[in-house]
Design a protein around this motif. Structure first.
Motif, PDB file in Angstrom:
ATOM      1  N   GLN A 393       0.809  -1.221   0.000  1.00 39.45           N
ATOM      2  CA  GLN A 393       0.000   0.000   0.000  1.00 39.45           C
ATOM      3  C   GLN A 393       0.838   1.265   0.000  1.00 39.45           C
ATOM      4  O   GLN A 393       0.301   2.358   0.114  1.00 39.45           O
ATOM      5  N   ASP A 394       2.146   1.134  -0.101  1.00 43.04           N
ATOM      6  CA  ASP A 394       3.009   2.298   0.052  1.00 43.04           C
ATOM      7  C   ASP A 394       4.216   2.187  -0.877  1.00 43.04           C
ATOM      8  O   ASP A 394       4.441   1.143  -1.506  1.00 43.04           O
ATOM      9  N   THR A 395       4.985   3.263  -0.954  1.00 43.33           N
ATOM     10  CA  THR A 395       6.221   3.273  -1.728  1.00 43.33           C
ATOM     11  C   THR A 395       7.331   3.847  -0.860  1.00 43.33           C
ATOM     12  O   THR A 395       7.088   4.368   0.223  1.00 43.33           O
ATOM     13  N   GLY A 396       8.562   3.792  -1.305  1.00 45.82           N
ATOM     14  CA  GLY A 396       9.669   4.335  -0.540  1.00 45.82           C
ATOM     15  C   GLY A 396      10.838   4.671  -1.438  1.00 45.82           C
ATOM     16  O   GLY A 396      11.034   4.049  -2.480  1.00 45.82           O
ATOM     17  N   GLY A 397      11.631   5.655  -1.000  1.00 46.42           N
ATOM     18  CA  GLY A 397      12.721   6.167  -1.826  1.00 46.42           C
ATOM     19  C   GLY A 397      13.730   5.136  -2.247  1.00 46.42           C
ATOM     20  O   GLY A 397      14.220   5.137  -3.369  1.00 46.42           O
ATOM     21  N   ALA A 398      14.090   4.226  -1.331  1.00 49.00           N
ATOM     22  CA  ALA A 398      15.070   3.206  -1.670  1.00 49.00           C
ATOM     23  C   ALA A 398      14.419   1.869  -1.946  1.00 49.00           C
ATOM     24  O   ALA A 398      15.088   0.860  -2.090  1.00 49.00           O
ATOM     25  N   ILE A 399      13.093   1.875  -1.997  1.00 47.06           N
ATOM     26  CA  ILE A 399      12.377   0.631  -2.270  1.00 47.06           C
ATOM     27  C   ILE A 399      12.202   0.533  -3.771  1.00 47.06           C
ATOM     28  O   ILE A 399      11.172   0.911  -4.335  1.00 47.06           O
ATOM     29  N   LYS A 400      13.219   0.055  -4.423  1.00 44.96           N
ATOM     30  CA  LYS A 400      13.259   0.005  -5.876  1.00 44.96           C
ATOM     31  C   LYS A 400      13.614  -1.388  -6.370  1.00 44.96           C
ATOM     32  O   LYS A 400      14.465  -2.060  -5.796  1.00 44.96           O
ATOM     33  N   GLY A 401      12.947  -1.787  -7.445  1.00 45.41           N
ATOM     34  CA  GLY A 401      13.275  -3.048  -8.088  1.00 45.41           C
ATOM     35  C   GLY A 401      12.359  -4.185  -7.676  1.00 45.41           C
ATOM     36  O   GLY A 401      11.499  -4.062  -6.800  1.00 45.41           O
TER      37      GLY A 401
END
Length: 455
Positions: A393-401
């Motif tokens: 339900q969320d995103t994050g700056g270093a949550i990539k890939g």
């Protein structure tokens, strides 16, 4: 917040992972975190409710689920389910490009009924966004989610596990190898007015901060955005953390509140939202509004690389203790993270990137290019508390890939401890509506066939 938290990173150090991951999570609808949250992360969430006994946090917006027992937090090892070996697709920017394999039948996954019920409630809350949003992962279309969303509203007591087994099929994205960090909702001392002991400004969005969608100017830049300010006839980068802390925003940005501790305010930005405990005892909740457009730098990784963290200090609590013990050096290190988060006052629970309330021990941040926001995800990890069903339900700056997640733990001292030390590895299985695999030309639900691109 995330913003919240996320963010961000030396995978071998739990602290640096969580600091890098929690940047800018919890964000408003349609929000973007810049270093991206998250937070985080964005950088995302709020902090613990003090004083509060250790134990699972209770969330007001849905069923609670306890992944950690009462008393001191203990890391209990777990053996992850194996991923299907594949040759990873280099340079993949979406799940569709990374390729997918059929995972194990959902009914065989070790999901408890309480866990399934809490995930069902979070999934149902996310359904309007799931059916409305364009899935940038390339895996689903809005209409694909309609049967599951309709069914989620009418699940009988004790039927949540069966609901997921009936309406979803598990998918392994790419090689399936997953990394999960954690973020939480902090609580810090704050005041609505500047007064003795409360001298650290917590800013609202500056009046001269401009968001630019580069895709409006060139199709080659579709999906790319920048933030800045106008200087003469030019758009230039916005003030960085050092300039802002030295007072550059005076007269340009409203001050929502004043914090008592610069280190705690810094970590409030890392988490992306939080609670301010006011002098009279009341609570003021603030959440991620936007960010200055500068790149996020996780200070945990910097400190580890410079040998500043001794044994027992590689946790968020250890980092905070070091910064308090070395205020001048600590200020300089924090300023190496040029990203700066601006807040807005919240009326209710913290929200994720979809604009819906997030639930501790249920919600997680993910990269929407690899996970449809609102989709359930089963994480089979090397520690028991991170293993189980989550909802992205969320995103994050270093949550990539692909297969990168930041788990949200709610508020309280337990949440702070678990999130601050969370670094789990294992296998991720994305749960998609039944029929998704068939449309992709993937036959079966036992993981034996798939469509993973090979170089």
């Amino acid at each position: 917040m995330r913003t919240v938290r996320g963010l961000r990173t030396a995978a071998t150090v739990a602290l640096s992972l969580s600091l890098a991951a929690c940047a800018g999570h919890i964000v408003p609808p349609g929000g973007s975190t810049g270093h991206p949250a998250g937070a985080s992360r964005p950088e995302t969430s709020s902090r613990p409710d003090r004083p509060r006994p250790a134990g699972p946090s209770v969330q007001p917006n849905g069923p609670s689920v306890s992944r950690v027992g009462p008393g001191p937090v203990r890391i209990i090892p777990s053996t992850p389910l194996p991923a299907t070996p594949v040759l990873a697709q280099a340079g993949a920017t979406t799940a569709a490009q990374a390729g997918v394999l059929a995972g194990p039948p959902v009914a065989t996954l070790p999901i408890t009924e309480p866990q399934a019920e809490a995930a069902r409630a979070a999934f149902l809350l996310s359904c309007p966004g799931l059916m409305r949003r364009t899935d940038s992962s390339g895996l689903t279309q809005g209409a694909d989610w309609q049967p599951a969303c309709q069914a989620a509203a009418n699940v009988p007591r004790g039927g949540a596990r069966d609901f997921f087994a009936r309406y979803f099929e598990a998918v392994q994205v790419g090689d399936g190898r997953s990394l999960a960090t954690g973020y939480y909702e902090p609580e810090i001392a704050g005041s609505r007015d500047r007064r003795s002991g409360y001298e650290v400004p917590i800013y609202a969005r500056p009046r001269d901060l401009i968001d630019v969608d580069l895709g409006a100017f060139s199709t080659a830049l579709k999906g790319k955005k920048v933030r800045g300010k106008v200087q003469g006839s030019n758009l230039v980068p916005y003030d960085d953390r050092t300039a802002i802390e030295e007072g550059s925003l005076e007269g340009r940005a409203p001050v929502l509140a004043w914090g008592a501790d610069p280190v705690e305010v810094f970590f409030l930005q890392i988490q992306g939202s939080g609670r301010l405990r006011l002098p009279g005892g009341d609570i003021m909740r603030v959440g991620y509004d936007t960010q200055n457009g500068r790149d996020y730098t996780g200070i945990g990784a910097l400190m580890k690389a410079r040998g500043l963290l001794g044994p027992g200090q590689t946790s968020m609590q250890g980092i905070v203790a070091w910064l308090h013990a070395h205020p001048e050096e600590g200020r300089a290190i924090m300023r190496e993270n040029k990203s700066f988060v601006f807040f807005r006052e919240l009326d209710g629970a913290p929200q994720g990137a979809m604009g819906y309330a997030v639930t501790g021990q249920v919600s997680a941040a993910a990269d929407p290019k690899f996970v449809p926001l609102g989709a359930p995800v089963f994480l089979s990890m090397d520690r028991q508390d991170a293993t189980g069903l989550w909802v992205a339900q969320d995103t994050g700056g270093a949550i990539k890939g692909a297969n990168r997640f930041d788990t949200f733990w709610g508020a309280g001292e337990t949440a702070r401890t678990v999130a601050g030390g969370m670094s789990a590895r294992g296998t991720a299985f994305l749960l998609l509506p039944v029929g998704t695999l068939a449309r992709a030309g993937i036959v079966g639900t036992n993981g034996t066939t798939g469509a993973v691109p090979q170089p």
